[in-house]
Enzyme design. Structure first.
Site, PDB file in Angstrom:
ATOM      1  CG  HIS A   1      -6.032  -1.211   8.606  1.00  0.00           C
ATOM      2  ND1 HIS A   1      -6.065   0.035   9.192  1.00  0.00           N
ATOM      3  CD2 HIS A   1      -4.718  -1.518   8.508  1.00  0.00           C
ATOM      4  CE1 HIS A   1      -4.832   0.457   9.418  1.00  0.00           C
ATOM      5  NE2 HIS A   1      -4.003  -0.475   9.026  1.00  0.00           N
TER       6      HIS A   1
ATOM      7  CG  ASP B   1      -0.286  -0.144   2.545  1.00  0.00           C
ATOM      8  OD1 ASP B   1       0.945   0.054   2.629  1.00  0.00           O
ATOM      9  OD2 ASP B   1      -0.982  -0.444   3.535  1.00  0.00           O
TER      10      ASP B   1
ATOM     11  CD  GLU C   1      -8.569   2.191   7.073  1.00  0.00           C
ATOM     12  OE1 GLU C   1      -8.706   1.401   8.039  1.00  0.00           O
ATOM     13  OE2 GLU C   1      -7.855   3.208   7.146  1.00  0.00           O
TER      14      GLU C   1
ATOM     15  CG  ASN D   1      -9.104   0.051  11.575  1.00  0.00           C
ATOM     16  OD1 ASN D   1      -8.238  -0.721  11.165  1.00  0.00           O
ATOM     17  ND2 ASN D   1      -9.409   1.170  10.947  1.00  0.00           N
TER      18      ASN D   1
HETATM   19  C1  GLP Z   1      -0.617   0.646   8.477  1.00  0.00           C
HETATM   20  C2  GLP Z   1      -0.363  -0.117   7.185  1.00  0.00           C
HETATM   21  C3  GLP Z   1      -0.556  -1.580   7.371  1.00  0.00           C
HETATM   22  C4  GLP Z   1       0.051  -1.979   8.699  1.00  0.00           C
HETATM   23  C5  GLP Z   1      -0.806  -1.419   9.799  1.00  0.00           C
HETATM   24  C6  GLP Z   1      -0.292  -1.697  11.212  1.00  0.00           C
HETATM   25  O1  GLP Z   1      -1.502   1.688   8.289  1.00  0.00           O
HETATM   26  N1  GLP Z   1      -1.135   0.361   6.069  1.00  0.00           N
HETATM   27  O2  GLP Z   1       0.042  -2.284   6.277  1.00  0.00           O
HETATM   28  O3  GLP Z   1       0.096  -3.362   8.812  1.00  0.00           O
HETATM   29  O4  GLP Z   1      -1.100  -0.062   9.599  1.00  0.00           O
HETATM   30  O5  GLP Z   1       0.725  -0.823  11.578  1.00  0.00           O
HETATM   31  P1  GLP Z   1       1.568  -0.987  12.902  1.00  0.00           P
HETATM   32  O6  GLP Z   1       2.472  -2.142  12.688  1.00  0.00           O
HETATM   33  O7  GLP Z   1       2.318   0.304  13.033  1.00  0.00           O
HETATM   34  O8  GLP Z   1       0.604  -1.197  14.015  1.00  0.00           O
END
Ligand code: GLP
Length: 254
Positions: A133, A67, A138, A131
């Site tokens: 995702h 992404d 989302e 959440n």
């Molecule tokens: C981000 C990314 C995801 C990631 C998630 C968790 O927004 N788009 O690919 O896995 O949030 O992030 P974190 O590891 O900082 O909790």
């Protein structure tokens, strides 16, 4: 579906690095899908150390981000392009959608076409948002959703406020591979650590498969490993003390 639980984030990083390096050992020209976020940071640092110490070899492998934000130059602090430039300096082709693309929808569709043209993901690594995702899919993302431009939720934007310098600076939109694109990976490795992930991990693994928790769609994948630390696994029924936990010893403790 396999679940592996390690003690804490310090144990999770080398184990994740092992699994990613092993995939390149098994198939030197492997194609990887990779997430950003705080969760994989220490694993990526470990992979860098192994590559530069010649203990791992990704010279024939390739990688794709899963992404990216939309509507900002790639060099903006906080973009996934900047994340990988800083945190995963491995000399392999790492493909990223252009966050400044004038038509982000076309950009991410073409990018997903690039993943398919490369043969698809041999291993796609994922994190999970608070959440539920995955990538930027989302809540509300359908099982058959494809690469597309999305509006980011307030939770997701808030999680990136520090990286962008302020909440206002976080783009409102992102480009993401879709749930269906991610499920096409031949193998999936989901990383989660910390108390904040305990509820989304439980919902994803033990709740109903629903668009309200996009990570729950992963239950349908034939080759998936959830690598969790104790805190992230703490709300799973299979980890609960007593008969329920004893009857369902799915989680393997290392
Ligand atoms: C981000 C990314 C995801 C990631 C998630 C968790 O927004 N788009 O690919 O896995 O949030 O992030 P974190 O590891 O900082 O909790």
């Amino acid at each position: 579906m396999r679940i592996e639980v390690v003690a804490d984030e310090h144990a999770l990083a080398p184990r994740a690095a092992d699994l990613i390096c092993d995939a390149a050992l098994a198939k030197p020209d492997a194609v990887f899908g990779l997430p950003t976020g705080t969760t994989p940071l220490a694993a990526y640092a470990e992979i860098e150390r192994r590559v530069w110490g010649r203990r791992a070899d990704f010279s024939r492998a390739s990688a794709f981000a899963i992404d990216e934000f939309a509507g900002v130059p790639w060099s903006t602090p906080g973009t996934n392009s900047m994340f990988f430039r800083r945190h995963l300096r491995v000399p392999w082709p790492l493909h990223l959608p252009d966050p400044a693309a004038p038509d982000p929808e076309a950009e991410i569709r073409a990018f997903a076409g690039g993943v398919r043209a490369a043969g698809g993901f041999d291993l796609c690594v994922l994190g999970i948002g608070v959440n539920g995702h995955i990538a930027f899919n989302e809540p509300g993302s359908a099982r058959d959703s494809r690469a597309r431009l999305v509006s980011l939720t307030p939770e997701s934007r808030a999680a990136h406020a520090e990286a962008f310098g302020s909440l206002d600076a976080v783009p409102a939109r992102g480009m993401t591979l879709g749930v269906a694109d991610l499920l096409e990976a031949r193998a999936l490795l989901v990383l989660a650590q910390g108390d904040a992930k305990a509820a989304p991990v439980r919902d994803a693994l033990e709740g109903a498969m629903t668009a309200a928790v996009p990570a729950s769609w992963l239950q349908g994948h034939p080759d998936i490993l959830w690598l969790l630390d104790e805190a992230a696994a703490s709300r799973l029924d299979s980890r609960a003390p007593g008969p329920a936990g004893a009857a369902r010893p799915r989680a393997k403790k290392r």
